[in-house]
Write a protein that holds these residues in place. Sequence first.
Motif, short mmCIF file in Angstrom:
data_model
loop_
_atom_site.label_atom_id
_atom_site.label_comp_id
_atom_site.label_asym_id
_atom_site.label_seq_id
_atom_site.Cartn_x
_atom_site.Cartn_y
_atom_site.Cartn_z
N PRO A 31 0.84 -1.20 0.00
CA PRO A 31 0.00 0.00 0.00
C PRO A 31 0.87 1.25 0.00
O PRO A 31 1.96 1.27 0.56
CB PRO A 31 -0.78 -0.12 1.32
N VAL A 32 0.38 2.29 -0.65
CA VAL A 32 1.06 3.59 -0.67
C VAL A 32 0.21 4.56 0.13
O VAL A 32 -0.93 4.84 -0.23
CB VAL A 32 1.24 4.07 -2.13
N GLU A 33 0.75 5.05 1.24
CA GLU A 33 -0.03 5.91 2.13
C GLU A 33 -0.37 7.24 1.47
O GLU A 33 -1.48 7.75 1.59
CB GLU A 33 0.74 6.15 3.42
N ARG A 34 0.60 7.82 0.78
CA ARG A 34 0.39 9.10 0.10
C ARG A 34 0.73 8.93 -1.37
O ARG A 34 1.81 8.41 -1.70
CB ARG A 34 1.28 10.20 0.72
N PRO A 35 -0.14 9.39 -2.26
CA PRO A 35 0.13 9.21 -3.70
C PRO A 35 1.15 10.21 -4.21
O PRO A 35 0.86 11.07 -5.05
CB PRO A 35 -1.26 9.44 -4.33
#
Length: 351
Positions: free
Chosen positions: A116-120
Amino acid sequence: MTESIAEPAPGTAPRGRRKRGPSLGDVAAHAGVSTQTVSRVANGLTNVEAATRERVLASMHALGYRPNHAARALRSGRFRNLGVVMFTLSSYGNMRTLDAIAVNAATAGYSITVVPVERPTQKDVSIAFSRLLEQAVDGIIIVIEAHIVDGADVELPEGLSVVVIDSTQRPDYPQVDNDQALGARLATEHLLSLGHETVWHISGPTESYSAGRREEAWRETLEAAGAPVPEVLHGDWSTATGYEHGLAIAERPEITAVFAANDRMALGVLRALHEAGRRVPDDVSVVGFDDMAESDSFWPPLTTIHQEFEATGRRAVELLIAEIEGRPEPVTSTVVPTRLVVRSSTGPAPR
């Protein structure tokens, strides 16, 4: 006094020592075939007669034999593992897409590793790629905001197969997406066909490709029909945002039709209108986007745009595995059709 030590029973491992699992040779002896035949079956090769394959598989099951996938990966250079880079695991669409990826990968004999990527941001996406490369993946599916992937600072892994879900301006990678523009056009045309003078729109986040395509198609549809184009109400996909905009909409009697960019925001609008005493659809018609499993249980049941998340995930896996296994298809964009689902939240414009 002398302590006696019991000998292990024949065929059993000494206490405290782990019993050796069945070997390739054990399976071959049990099935009455050569070890080469067992190896072919274990590696999924097709040059084995069907009856022989079934006999070997039965022996594997009876003995509890498990192929050494790690050794196979070292020999073949393939790990049968797909990486998935995904921004937010909380959204309905992303979770449905991820489920489809996992199911179809497993059916094809692959596992998945999700980062998962917390911030794009470009930095976080690049870090996610690095983490996946450390996990020994054969290819990567990207489910993330398109223009982040488009950024010049984001370097997609060279020499590794990549498929993008959503859209991108990088034509060198296969892309799969639901037809966002078609869905928004169908939603807007539906409301105009019911006699509403215009349609107000609650959009998704400004950085979202999907939200941008829906907003653009909504505007183009109104302009083509000669209808007024209201100001866009910006949201963040959440029910809370829909509720806040819904309260403001409830105070404006001239607003009779609302197209929300997803079902969760539409649910917030429904609640706000109900609390304010504005009847749906008698006073205000509401359309969502996604067709969540719960959408037909909203009150009233929500008219919405159905997205084929399963088809999107399945197609992405097909394209990626085909490239990994040396059967690449021409690099192209696959657009999965969306459709309008009419329920009770829309009706004729009030007179």
